[in-house]
Design an enzyme around this catalytic site. Structure first.
Site, short mmCIF file in Angstrom:
data_model
loop_
_atom_site.label_atom_id
_atom_site.label_comp_id
_atom_site.label_asym_id
_atom_site.label_seq_id
_atom_site.Cartn_x
_atom_site.Cartn_y
_atom_site.Cartn_z
N CYS A 22 -24.23 -6.47 35.27
CA CYS A 22 -22.67 -6.02 35.40
C CYS A 22 -21.93 -7.37 35.45
O CYS A 22 -22.17 -8.26 36.53
CB CYS A 22 -22.67 -5.31 36.85
N LYS A 34 -25.10 6.45 36.66
CA LYS A 34 -24.41 5.28 37.16
C LYS A 34 -25.27 4.60 38.12
O LYS A 34 -25.91 5.15 38.69
CB LYS A 34 -23.04 5.98 37.82
N SER A 35 -24.90 3.25 38.00
CA SER A 35 -25.81 2.41 38.78
C SER A 35 -25.43 2.56 40.38
O SER A 35 -24.34 2.58 40.71
CB SER A 35 -25.44 0.79 38.51
N THR A 59 -18.92 4.13 25.77
CA THR A 59 -17.63 4.30 25.06
C THR A 59 -17.42 5.33 24.05
O THR A 59 -16.58 5.88 23.68
CB THR A 59 -17.20 2.82 24.92
N GLY A 112 -16.47 -1.80 39.44
CA GLY A 112 -16.90 -2.56 40.73
C GLY A 112 -18.00 -1.90 41.35
O GLY A 112 -17.97 -1.72 42.65
N ALA A 160 -13.53 -2.34 35.17
CA ALA A 160 -13.96 -3.00 36.36
C ALA A 160 -13.93 -1.89 37.28
O ALA A 160 -12.93 -2.10 38.14
CB ALA A 160 -13.03 -4.15 36.63
N SER A 165 -25.53 4.03 31.11
CA SER A 165 -25.16 3.86 32.69
C SER A 165 -23.77 3.70 32.59
O SER A 165 -23.03 3.09 32.21
CB SER A 165 -25.99 2.94 33.14
N GLY A 202 -24.06 -0.85 22.92
CA GLY A 202 -22.70 -1.54 22.72
C GLY A 202 -22.10 -1.08 21.52
O GLY A 202 -22.53 -1.43 20.44
C1 LIG Z 1 -16.53 3.09 32.72
C2 LIG Z 1 -17.74 2.23 32.36
C3 LIG Z 1 -18.38 2.16 33.55
C4 LIG Z 1 -19.90 1.22 33.32
N1 LIG Z 1 -20.87 1.44 34.46
C5 LIG Z 1 -21.97 0.83 34.31
C6 LIG Z 1 -22.84 0.83 35.43
O1 LIG Z 1 -22.56 1.47 36.47
N2 LIG Z 1 -23.92 0.17 35.28
C7 LIG Z 1 -24.41 -0.39 34.23
O2 LIG Z 1 -25.58 -1.04 33.72
N3 LIG Z 1 -23.71 -0.35 33.00
C8 LIG Z 1 -22.20 0.27 33.12
N4 LIG Z 1 -21.29 0.32 31.86
C9 LIG Z 1 -21.92 -0.55 30.77
C10 LIG Z 1 -22.34 0.71 29.85
O3 LIG Z 1 -23.53 1.18 30.41
C11 LIG Z 1 -22.91 -0.15 28.45
O4 LIG Z 1 -23.80 -1.04 28.74
C12 LIG Z 1 -21.53 -0.60 27.76
O5 LIG Z 1 -20.31 0.03 28.16
C13 LIG Z 1 -21.89 -0.96 26.45
O6 LIG Z 1 -21.96 -0.03 25.65
P1 LIG Z 1 -20.95 1.23 24.78
O7 LIG Z 1 -20.06 0.19 24.00
O8 LIG Z 1 -21.64 2.43 24.11
O9 LIG Z 1 -19.83 1.65 25.85
C14 LIG Z 1 -20.19 0.73 32.17
C15 LIG Z 1 -19.20 0.98 31.20
C16 LIG Z 1 -18.05 1.73 31.27
C17 LIG Z 1 -17.31 1.72 29.95
#
Ligand SMILES: Cc1cc2nc3c(=O)[nH]c(=O)nc-3n(C[C@H](O)[C@H](O)[C@H](O)COP(=O)(O)O)c2cc1C
Ligand SMILES: Cc1cc2nc3c(=O)[nH]c(=O)nc-3n(C[C@H](O)[C@H](O)[C@H](O)COP(=O)(O)OP(=O)(O)OC[C@H]3O[C@@H](n4cnc5c(N)ncnc54)[C@H](O)[C@@H]3O)c2cc1C
Ligand SMILES: Cc1cc2nc3c(=O)[nH]c(=O)nc-3n(C[C@H](O)[C@H](O)[C@H](O)COP(=O)(O)OP(=O)(O)OC[C@H]3O[C@@H](n4cnc5c(N)ncnc54)[C@H](O)[C@@H]3O)c2cc1C
Ligand SMILES: Cc1cc2nc3c(=O)[nH]c(=O)nc-3n(C[C@H](O)[C@H](O)[C@H](O)COP(=O)(O)O)c2cc1C
Ligand code: FES
Ligand code: FES
Lengths: 306, 270, 306, 270
Positions: free
Chosen positions: C130, C47-48, C266, C74, C72, C23, C243
């Site tokens: 979050c 996206k949430s 990421t 937000g 962040a 997300s 993660g």
């Molecule tokens: C730019 C960005 C925006 C994110 N927005 C959300 C979000 O809106 N809702 C959510 O549950 N997680 C959000 N996350 C968290 C990711 O879904 C994920 O849990 C976190 O990035 C860890 O996974 P990764 O290391 O593969 O990125 C966001 C992460 C990033 C980097």
């Protein structure tokens, strides 16, 4: 321009440099601690010592991961009596020596300190935050009542500075920080490692014998900096930043976040013992460029921006 | 993403060196490029991870170490079969240096493990080697044939000593040193084996003002110089050693052969 | 040998591949989500979305650090009504679409779901984790009672699978996991980002406009794997690992730890959208070498070693 | 340790391009190596971080962008003095390609920013350029002198249009395209500016079957293709763009000039 002043004081512990050796890294013998001191550390912290002798976990106790190291040493230590003997027969009066202690309850901590306090130990660091040993460490840190009792007990036993090393494996590290301050801690070491693991995909096995260990190194730096930053806004005692410092930029980041001193552990794996001199030089150059006379002038400067 | 984790390798060959000593051969590029004196951390799955000197390297990516059955971990290694899996990381540590000239090698037991690749490089460099191999009794010897084959390539000599006289000269390995040192100009003494032997070798070397390099052992956990469990004096065996030269050995002479630390860090007499 | 089977099911959500889009990464429009699906994701998470429209924080909202990224954002989102409109006018029936929702209380969640439930949304992911927005997210996750109430409320409102995304910024993630299972979650997404920060040393400023953000990427992988491993031993519902997955080895590590599926966020910054195909191929090759017919056979294999 | 964080740079020069447009010059090696069409995320300390096309690069490590005062962030940039600090990361994004042949450039306002370095490379490559610069009225023009100087190096032409006729020909920039396209074989049309203009340029290009490359704008947060805030159709302006070619532009024609998203992700008409 004059050489900038790197000396700091944390409670009664005077240090020529704000760079300390973190507990558990090379802190097994006074000789090694002295070597790290001579390599440029302002103070050196011993490996955590407990009441009883502990062999620790089987190997593998350490494994590298991308961005850092996992360790599950298991608080191996010779026991406080043996450690006391070792300190007694060593020349330590000129060494800025901080003894790290772990224990299960206030009584253990008191007894250990009552044994050591006659020696030229300069300060204590209470490790209530080791993330991978049941009954000590993080579990202690997560129990507010116990944390308060331990600190109070220790403070009645010694006049020397008492640092409390916090676990970041909690919902609200600021809460523990405030509690430590309220119950008498002279400084906070922020923070210990994060519970983490690595699995070997060829065999399917967790690599560490204890399966779960603590993550240290650059990977955790942004989290540790955040912890320092948040705690700085809520407590008045000095903060010793710890987690992922490898180069001078990392050190500066911690100072700006609010750390009076920083500890270096895993950085030694990347840079060797010269990490202290390298960072010292970098910090000095930074202070000169920024027109600061002392490292103390930059502590907490990241606060107050809108 | 890349990190220095154990690499899982398969045992390709098991060589019986003696009743209690075996060499395990495996394929691993970094290990096959190890310099004489370097060691590898060997992960015995589900059991332990212990340091082993690399006793053999081959250009085709093969490497091996030689283990004496001592406790649980070494016994588990000893019992490995062709096809068994183990993890290796390394090679780590300081290797032997200045590998040239007229040299003396003093070794005993699996202490010969790092000395074998050393002697191979020495003979490649056309060095003359006096190799003294000591042991309590005839059963304990390993690598003697390999040493003979290697040393035959240059003007070299092998002297075998046993305490009970069951093989070679009766006496200690170190007893065989003086006669040679009195007669010959020796450029370097290399040694590995029981620490009391190493200490004696050092003393004799000092007497004759010959530089020495000794490979030491201490408990190892990290193998990369951060945990401190392998400390000897102000040094870390894993990072500042395992090969130490004369000035460093002199610095740690009080500890050498006198005491070491156990897994808890407690000091114990040797 | 036959191609290994990568398909999995999480509750009623059938996926051709166990690799999902996390997300908040590219989940702003259905067109982009479809593109990620076509690039090889087995399911895509939006996206949430929250009840009200939110602009989110000012930039900088994202900054790279060694080993990962801080963000962040937000919880910027168009608000549930606008989002409902957007979903309504898009063709989504063939898309394995998971809608991520955040909210302050059970009522908000219920209302959002009652609005969306008629659409071809395949599942919901409740973002109660979050780490950088007050009143939502991690603060919710840290309040056990609230977590339970939200999940129960949501479950009475929909028949569709409900995933609960956990915060790792807690003392005991297993506790929250069990609670989510007990109150009806169909699967757990483990985990969200870690509260962290970066300070620019030239200016002394925290880089993110919100100062504190969430750390994602390789840096957090060993912690996330540990969370999955610990939760797997304590709950029976499927776990979606999340993660720091960048390459196929990372994915395998999560499967072995106990994840039925994994999410990638990421990783896209490092490898682009081809990350899905690359990891799929790597996982397939691994399964072939290991003689497994299905990815389902390796889930949790890291458990049970002594 | 290395990561793609904002690099703090000092404003070395401020050039007044018009009453509302200024160029800021700074020293930054990566930016000075940007390709025409790439952009940089500019951190205005304490205010915002916004994307800016690189409008100037120099071999000696200098680079610049050109900002029109619009809202809070751009006004803060506009107000910067020599010596002010700002952060930059990038350059990011797809640049203009195939920079050769007889080409047409259609730009307006700060849309000319990425087109200036482009035209410089074009003239180096000896291309003939028809450059059409449009504007509402005479006050809004920037870069005209710089364009003349650049285009004087090859057989090129500049056509100025204003809606009110206060400068150059009266009319829209796009009105000036057809006469040229009818007479000449044009290999590529490059454009940047208001999206409705871009859309019109695309339509005309399609009519004459001339390929086009257009640089687009959308809200940017990450600048590196992960947040999705800059989406247009199935593309990310930051990563798949900002320069889009004809096939991609045709794919997103429904959105182009019609709607975009605000900071919340909500769709808004253009
Ligand atoms: C730019 C960005 C925006 C994110 N927005 C959300 C979000 O809106 N809702 C959510 O549950 N997680 C959000 N996350 C968290 C990711 O879904 C994920 O849990 C976190 O990035 C860890 O996974 P990764 O290391 O593969 O990125 C966001 C992460 C990033 C980097
Ligand atoms: C640099 C180096 C190279 C070595 N090379 C060889 C070799 O080539 N062949 C060989 O047979 N042995 C070698 N050893 C010794 C070997 O690692 C131990 O003897 C072996 O671990 C035996 O341990 P065990 O666990 O089987 O027995 P235990 O009964 O558990 O231990 C017996 C003794 O082995 C030593 N030991 C145990 N664990 C470790 C450890 N993690 N690190 C270091 N020492 C340990 C201790 O002195 C211990 O008292 C080397 C050691 C070092 C430090
Ligand atoms: C690839 C690219 C290159 C650009 N190059 C230039 C340039 O060379 N010169 C120039 O003057 N402008 C350029 N812009 C536009 C510039 O980024 C915004 O116009 C500027 O941010 C104005 O915003 P503001 O915050 O001052 O005004 P606001 O009033 O806050 O915003 C006005 C409008 O600017 C746009 N905007 C605001 N923030 C952003 C953002 N983070 N990302 C993208 N758009 C935003 C939105 O459309 C918004 O509605 C470029 C934009 C993009 C995407
Ligand atoms: C091998 C190793 C052993 C450690 N042992 C201890 C210990 O005994 N007591 C303690 O308080 N912290 C111990 N730590 C944690 C460090 O002191 C430090 O808090 C942590 O590693 C983060 O800092 P770093 O990233 O600079 O290493 C250990 C860390 C490592 C890597
Ligand atoms: S084994 Fe850890 S320092 Fe040598
Ligand atoms: S700005 Fe984040 S994807 Fe383009």
């Amino acid at each position: 321009m004059q050489e900038p002043d790197l000396s700091i004081e944390i409670s009664s512990l005077k240090m020529e440099s704000p760079l300390m050796l973190a507990s558990g890294i090379l802190g097994t013998s006074i000789d090694l601690l002295r070597r790290v001191f001579e390599a440029g550390a302002g103070a050196v912290v011993t490996k955590s010592v407990g009441y009883e002798q502990r062999t620790g976990y089987n190997n593998p106790t350490i494994v590298e991961v991308y961005g850092g190291y996992l360790n599950a040493i298991g608080l191996s230590n010779p026991g406080i009596k043996e450690f006391h003997k070792e300190l007694s027969r060593s020349k330590i009066d000129d060494l800025p020596l901080v003894v790290s202690l772990f224990g299960a309850d206030p009584l253990e901590f008191r007894e250990m300190i009552s044994l050591l306090d006659e020696l030229e130990v300069k300060a204590y660091e209470l490790n209530i935050s080791c993330p991978h040993v049941k009954g000590f460490g993080a579990e202690v840190c997560q129990d507010s009542k116990l944390v308060g009792e331990i600190i109070e007990a220790v403070k009645t036993e010694t006049q020397k500075p008492v640092f409390v090393k916090l676990s970041p494996n909690v919902t609200d590290i600021v809460h523990t920080a405030k509690l430590a301050e309220d119950t008498g801690a002279d400084a906070l070491t922020v923070a210990n490692t994060f519970r983490a693991m690595a699995i070997d995909i060829e065999t399917g096995r967790p690599i560490l014998a204890n399966k779960i260990g603590g993550l240290s190194g650059p990977a955790i730096k942004p989290i540790a900096v955040r912890c320092v930053y948040e705690i700085y806004q809520n407590v008045d005692i000095p903060i010793i930043g710890c987690g992922g410092v490898v180069d001078w930029e990392d050190a500066i980041e911690f100072f700006l976040a609010g750390a009076t001193a920083i500890q270096i552990g895993t950085g030694i794996a990347y840079e060797g013992l010269s990490v202290f001199e390298k960072i010292k030089q970098g910090v000095k150059d930074y202070l000169i460029v920024k027109g600061k006379r002392s490292v103390r002038e930059i502590v907490g400067l990241a606060h107050g921006f809108r | 993403m890349v990190s220095d984790k154990p690499r899982i390798v398969k045992v390709l060959d098991v060589r019986e060196e003696s009743q209690t000593v075996r060499s395990l051969i495996f394929e691993d590029d970094p290990c096959s490029k190890a310099k004489p004196g370097q060691f590898v951390m060997v992960w015995i799955l589900g059991v332990d991870e212990i340091p082993m000197s690399i006793s053999m390297t081959k250009a085709d990516g093969l490497a091996g170490f030689t283990v004496r059955k001592v406790g649980e971990a070494s016994a588990a290694l000893f019992d490995m079969k062709v096809g068994s899996l183990l993890g290796v990381r390394g090679p780590y540590g300081k290797h032997f240096t200045n590998i040239i000239g007229d040299v003396m090698i003093v070794g005993a037991g699996t202490g010969l493990a790092p000395l074998m690749p050393l002697s191979e490089v020495l003979t490649q460099n056309l060095s003359s080697i006096y190799m003294i191999i000591g042991g309590k009794t005839i059963d304990e010897f390993v690598f003697v044939d390999r040493a003979r084959a290697t040393l035959s390539k240059t003007k070299s000599e092998i002297i075998i000593t046993t305490e009970d006289g069951s093989y070679g000269t009766k006496g200690l390995a170190t007893d065989a040193m003086e006669p040679i040192l009195k007669e010959r100009q020796i450029d370097m003494i290399y040694t590995c084996g029981p620490e009391l032997m190493i200490k004696k070798v050092l003393e004799i070397a000092q007497e004759f003002s010959v530089p020495i390099q000794a490979s030491l052992e201490r408990i190892m956990k990290c193998g990369i110089g951060i945990c401190g469990s392998c400390c000897i004096g102000r040094y870390r065996v894993c990072k500042d050693g395992p090969v130490f030269d004369s000035p460093k050995l002199e610095e740690i002479i009080d500890e050498l052969g006198s005491f070491k630390r156990d897994h808890s860090g407690r000091v114990a007499m040797i």
